[in-house]
Design a protein around this motif. Structure first.
Motif, PDB file in Angstrom:
ATOM      1  N   LYS A  52       3.494  -3.222   8.979  1.00 39.45           N
ATOM      2  CA  LYS A  52       3.094  -3.031   7.590  1.00 39.45           C
ATOM      3  C   LYS A  52       2.797  -1.560   7.342  1.00 39.45           C
ATOM      4  O   LYS A  52       2.032  -0.938   8.085  1.00 39.45           O
ATOM      5  N   ASP A  53       3.392  -0.991   6.303  1.00 38.02           N
ATOM      6  CA  ASP A  53       3.109   0.394   5.953  1.00 38.02           C
ATOM      7  C   ASP A  53       1.704   0.537   5.395  1.00 38.02           C
ATOM      8  O   ASP A  53       1.177  -0.357   4.712  1.00 38.02           O
ATOM      9  N   THR A  54       1.110   1.673   5.666  1.00 40.80           N
ATOM     10  CA  THR A  54      -0.182   2.006   5.085  1.00 40.80           C
ATOM     11  C   THR A  54       0.007   2.313   3.604  1.00 40.80           C
ATOM     12  O   THR A  54       0.894   3.095   3.236  1.00 40.80           O
ATOM     13  N   THR A  55      -0.793   1.721   2.747  1.00 41.71           N
ATOM     14  CA  THR A  55      -0.700   1.999   1.318  1.00 41.71           C
ATOM     15  C   THR A  55      -1.369   3.338   1.015  1.00 41.71           C
ATOM     16  O   THR A  55      -2.183   3.835   1.807  1.00 41.71           O
ATOM     17  N   PRO A  56      -1.043   3.955  -0.129  1.00 44.21           N
ATOM     18  CA  PRO A  56      -1.715   5.205  -0.490  1.00 44.21           C
ATOM     19  C   PRO A  56      -3.237   5.069  -0.507  1.00 44.21           C
ATOM     20  O   PRO A  56      -3.952   5.970  -0.032  1.00 44.21           O
ATOM     21  N   ALA A  57      -3.739   3.956  -1.038  1.00 48.03           N
ATOM     22  CA  ALA A  57      -5.192   3.759  -1.078  1.00 48.03           C
ATOM     23  C   ALA A  57      -5.760   3.656   0.330  1.00 48.03           C
ATOM     24  O   ALA A  57      -6.823   4.224   0.629  1.00 48.03           O
ATOM     25  N   GLU A  58      -5.068   2.956   1.210  1.00 50.51           N
ATOM     26  CA  GLU A  58      -5.530   2.826   2.597  1.00 50.51           C
ATOM     27  C   GLU A  58      -5.498   4.172   3.312  1.00 50.51           C
ATOM     28  O   GLU A  58      -6.384   4.491   4.110  1.00 50.51           O
ATOM     29  N   ALA A  59      -4.464   4.977   3.022  1.00 51.97           N
ATOM     30  CA  ALA A  59      -4.363   6.290   3.654  1.00 51.97           C
ATOM     31  C   ALA A  59      -5.525   7.180   3.244  1.00 51.97           C
ATOM     32  O   ALA A  59      -6.138   7.858   4.089  1.00 51.97           O
TER      33      ALA A  59
END
Length: 515
Positions: A52-59
């Protein structure tokens, strides 16, 4: 979810092997089996994971957590920080076989190279542990009486690490081991082609940190994804240092964006490395070094030997032997055979290799090898026979870096000509010379010799040790990682003066009397 059903399609034997390795390293199945980004092994082209890619918010949340971790970690004494890195090295020793095998499966390296990469991680941990008691500043003589002048080195903040597929874990360790003992936290954005090794190493680190009294949450975080995730890391002012390994094109973008916010970029970019073979060279020794330097990791090292500059008096003695080695070197799946050359990472790498060979033919070069090696391999895997290219001049594809096993061979007659050829490319990473003439060797190492960050005598361009600073000049980016005083890039320098007297003298003889 069971191990057997963790990755689709379930018939993939490599996927099962990967699941077992990741499970043994403490990674939960959903981490590597439930995402939308497919991970494929170059050994067979089959899917070995879904992440799963990291979302911008998660980053952004991860960067914030890393910043908070830095604020706590910087107050921990440096030798104590070194103890955490020592424990990390011990954990890597314990799991060396499993992690090395995962590197082989995800990258395609031969088994000894996969294990060697993990050993490199262990070695830099050892180096960093010693460094934790040697973060030295200087004391200088002050021109003012009753004054002491000194410098100190302090932690700088979260360090962003962007790594490439070809060294999926070693490059992180070069940066992380130093950054951690320097008092920084680490944020890792690995290549989108090799996320599983990064997930494994992060899990291993978290396991060690959980048992360490004083390691804050978020000390080493992981961002999975492509360019969009990398841009968030590069642009965030809370990340004062970004270490990026990859292509020159990538480095131009990263360097400019980090500089715009007055951050610090450590760039490890392209290499178009050359070896000079002189009349006095030990040709048996040179042959062995050239073979590994040019064909190791299927030509996918930044330090891969890409140009061979041979004196005309020994050309006909060396090159025919080299052709024979190229024709006979074993190419194949390194976990199913004892092959010395594994696959290219993907179809795009193969296409780039073929484009370069076509361009070489256009300039009149003679190409030996370079064809796709299909016998016994999946149509989705890209094995190639290394290419030896006799080039009439250094132009066209010869001055470019193609990330594949292509070695261009050039003749020279005078030593000055060899030096000009060696330095006559935009890249400046690694170089070497084969000679028993002391004057030639010392000239090569002098200010008027090789213009590269690495210069070797009677050995190849590849296989750097962690004790020396690693990196190069020109389009290689100028960054330095690993040994020597590379640690200074992960700290901020403070110059201080202490007045222990009762007068207030000014420097340079300035007078400012207010009485």
């Amino acid at each position: 979810m069971t191990q057997q059903a963790a990755v689709k399609p379930a018939e993939n034997g490599l996927a099962q092997a990967v699941a077992q390795i990741l499970s043994s390293l403490g990674v939960a199945p959903h981490v590597y089996s439930s995402g939308e980004r497919l991970v494929r092994s170059p050994l067979t082209g089959e899917t070995i994971g879904r992440v799963k890619d990291t979302t911008p918010a998660e980053a952004r949340a991860a960067i914030a957590e890393a910043h908070d971790a830095y604020l706590a970690w910087r107050a921990v004494p440096a030798p104590r920080r070194g103890e955490l890195v020592r424990l990390l090295g011990d954990a890597l020793r314990q799991d060396k076989e499993a992690l090395g095998r995962l590197v082989t499966i995800e990258v395609g390296k031969i088994v000894s190279e996969g294990l060697g990469e993990v050993q490199e991680m262990i070695d830099i941990c050892d180096f960093a542990v010693g460094l934790s008691r040697q973060l030295y500043g200087l004391t200088m003589g002050s021109e003012r009486p009753d004054h002491r002048l000194m410098e100190q080195w302090h932690p700088i903040g979260p360090v962003g690490v962007i790594s490439a597929f070809n060294f999926p874990v070693a490059v992180w360790s070069w940066n992380a081991a130093l950054a951690l003992v320097c008092g920084d936290s680490v944020i890792w954005k690995p290549s989108e082609k090799t996320p599983l090794t990064a997930i494994a190493v992060t899990a291993l680190f978290e396991r060690v940190a959980a048992k360490f009294d004083g390691a804050p949450k978020g000390l080493a975080t992981l961002l999975i994804g492509g360019r969009d995730v990398g841009e968030i890391l590069v642009d965030d002012a809370r990340v004062p240092v970004v270490s990026a390994t990859g292509s020159t094109a990538m480095g131009r973008i990263v360097g400019e964006r980090v500089a715009k916010r007055f951050g610090r970029a450590i760039l490890e970019l392209g290499g178009n490395n050359a070896s000079i073979v002189c009349p006095s060279a030990d040709l048996d020794l040179a042959l062995r070094a050239i073979a590994f330097g040019a064909m190791g990791t299927a030509g996918q090292r930044c330090t891969t030997l890409r140009r061979l500059i041979v004196h005309e008096s020994v050309y006909d003695k060396l090159v025919p032997r080299l052709k024979q080695v190229y024709a006979n070197v074993s190419v194949g799946n390194p976990i199913a055979s004892d092959a010395l050359v594994g696959p290219l990472i993907d179809e795009a790498a193969f296409a780039g290799m073929q484009k370069a060979l076509a361009a070489a033919r256009d300039i009149g070069a003679t190409v030996h090898g370079g064809e796709r090696h299909t016998a016994g391999h999946s149509a989705s895997a890209y094995y190639v026979r290394p290419a030896l290219v006799e080039a009439p001049e250094q132009t066209g594809p010869v001055v470019e870096e193609t990330f594949a096993p292509i070695l261009y061979v050039l003749k020279y007659s005078e030593f000055e000509e060899a030096i000009r050829l060696q330095n006559g490319v935009p890249q400046g990473l690694s170089s070497s010379i084969f000679t028993t003439d002391m004057r030639e060797a010392d000239r090569f190492l002098s200010a008027t010799g090789s213009d590269c960050g690495i210069a070797n005598i009677n050995m190849g361009s590849s296989g750097a040790e962690i004790g020396g600073a690693f990196g190069g000049e020109k389009e290689t980016g100028g960054g330095r990682e690993s040994g020597s005083d590379a640690w200074k890039a992960y700290m901020r320098r403070m110059t201080s003066a202490v007045n222990y007297g009762r007068a207030m003298p000014l420097a340079q003889g300035v007078k400012f009397d207010i009485d």
